[in-house]
Design an enzyme around this catalytic site. Structure first.
Site, PDB file in Angstrom:
ATOM      1  N   ASN A  95       0.789  -1.167   0.039  1.00 20.05           N
ATOM      2  CA  ASN A  95      -0.029  -0.080  -0.113  1.00 20.05           C
ATOM      3  C   ASN A  95       1.158   1.351  -0.003  1.00 20.05           C
ATOM      4  O   ASN A  95       1.973   1.184   0.324  1.00 20.05           O
ATOM      5  CB  ASN A  95      -0.963   0.075   1.087  1.00 20.05           C
ATOM      6  CG  ASN A  95      -1.895  -1.314   1.149  1.00 20.05           C
ATOM      7  OD1 ASN A  95      -1.964  -1.771  -0.040  1.00 20.05           O
ATOM      8  ND2 ASN A  95      -2.295  -1.505   2.178  1.00 20.05           N
ATOM      9  N   HIS A  98       5.643  -0.647  -2.861  1.00 16.11           N
ATOM     10  CA  HIS A  98       5.256   0.040  -4.030  1.00 16.11           C
ATOM     11  C   HIS A  98       5.385   1.768  -3.704  1.00 16.11           C
ATOM     12  O   HIS A  98       4.645   2.380  -4.375  1.00 16.11           O
ATOM     13  CB  HIS A  98       3.789  -0.295  -4.389  1.00 16.11           C
ATOM     14  CG  HIS A  98       3.713  -1.707  -4.584  1.00 16.11           C
ATOM     15  ND1 HIS A  98       2.537  -2.631  -4.589  1.00 16.11           N
ATOM     16  CD2 HIS A  98       4.676  -2.449  -5.209  1.00 16.11           C
ATOM     17  CE1 HIS A  98       2.849  -3.604  -5.342  1.00 16.11           C
ATOM     18  NE2 HIS A  98       4.129  -3.692  -5.550  1.00 16.11           N
TER      19      HIS A  98
END
Ligand code: BV8
Length: 262
Positions: free
Chosen positions: A104, A121
């Site tokens: 997330n 990410h």
């Protein structure tokens, strides 16, 4: 969620010494943060997330993509961590050798007591410029641009104060490599753990989706929390079919029932 499974999962958790918790967008869903594929409403409803979350989409229409990320950042800013995030922080307090790895880009793990989550990410809160130097950029304050309407809107990205290049979100887009240090740390933790708890991920985005598989191949036991079946069902020793904010607090309470040490 059948009665017997949480007790087996709770025993596995209580007896674990080295834990990895891998989270996906589902852990933030009950905080009101839409999952990656659900984060396409209003202006972006006609887009495919996997096409919008790319450097090509940003360069083709910077205002559209920057507006999407600013809308998502505003949504996260209005959200609070949910009992699922808090339960993960409790696991870390109970089992110090616990590594939290997240796909997330929100900051809800950090805001719920997990200061050093590994972000595979990237993050909505670390914008940088598109120049090779990737100068870190400061986030526009809400009054730097007209606050996006609830359903979001196009917003021109700021320019880098150091070199004048466009500023982009500090996330990993499809087709871009993951941060090497984060991926290396995640693989090392998955290889060394004896229990991996995967929560709220569809297990479809690589190389992040390899992490539970690396743990299983290294001999760890995998527990999955997800209301829906995923490709990870078949490598999980226990599949808890429920939501993060419901299952995780029950799992933690059952694992340490009757023990008053925190
Ligand atoms: C790369 C940031 C190489 C942006 C994201 C094999 C190996 C390597 C790469 C590939 C490969 N095969 C294909 C690829 C390419 C690609 C890929 O994986 N494509 C997929 C679609 C097949 N991978 C890449 O491009 C990666 N880069 O490989 O680079 C390279 C190397 C060197 C040089 C150049 C290139 C980069 C991938 C990263 C993309 N960026 N995020 C942003 O957020 O905008 S990924 C994005 O999608 C999110 O991070 C999210 O985690 C992920 C999936 O989205 P969602 O489905 O929404 O979320 P999630 O998967 O977590 O699913 C939600 C789940 O929650 C569901 O299962 C649901 O049931 C559950 N749920 C819902 N509510 C709840 C719940 N669970 C619990 N409680 C609830 N309440």
């Amino acid at each position: 969620m059948k009665g017997a499974l949480p007790h087996r999962a709770a025993q596995l958790l209580r007896e674990a010494h080295r834990v990895v918790v891998l989270t996906g967008a589902g852990i933030s869903a009950e905080s009101g943060v839409p999952t990656f594929r659900d984060a396409l409403t209003g202006l972006w409803a006609r887009f495919d997330a996997q096409r919008l979350a790319t450097a090509e989409a940003f360069h083709a229409d910077p205002d559209l993509v920057w507006g999407w990320y600013e809308w998502r950042r505003t949504t996260v800013g209005r959200a609070e961590p949910n009992p699922g995030h808090v339960a993960i922080a409790t696991i870390q307090a109970r089992i110090p050798d616990t590594t939290v790895i997240t796909q997330n880009v929100d900051d809800l793990h950090e805001r719920s007591g997990t200061p050093a989550a590994i972000h595979l990410h990237g993050s909505l809160f670390t914008p940088r410029c598109v120049a090779a130097a990737a100068h870190p950029a400061t986030l526009p304050s809400p009054d730097d641009h007209a606050a996006p309407p609830d359903e979001g809107g196009r917003i021109p990205p700021p320019r880098c104060a150091s070199c004048g290049a466009l500023v982009r979100p500090g996330v990993v887009w499809f087709g871009e490599p993951l941060p090497e240090a984060a991926l290396t740390a995640a693989v090392e933790a998955a290889t060394a753990c004896d229990l991996l708890l995967t929560v709220g991920t569809s297990g479809t985005v690589y190389p992040a989706a390899e992490i539970p598989r690396i743990a299983a191949r290294s001999g760890a036991t995998v527990i999955q929390v997800n209301p829906e079946p995923t490709p990870l069902d078949r490598i999980a020793a226990v599949n808890l079919h429920g939501t993060a904010a419901q299952v995780l607090p029950t799992l933690v309470a059952t694992a340490w029932a009757g023990t008053d040490d925190t």
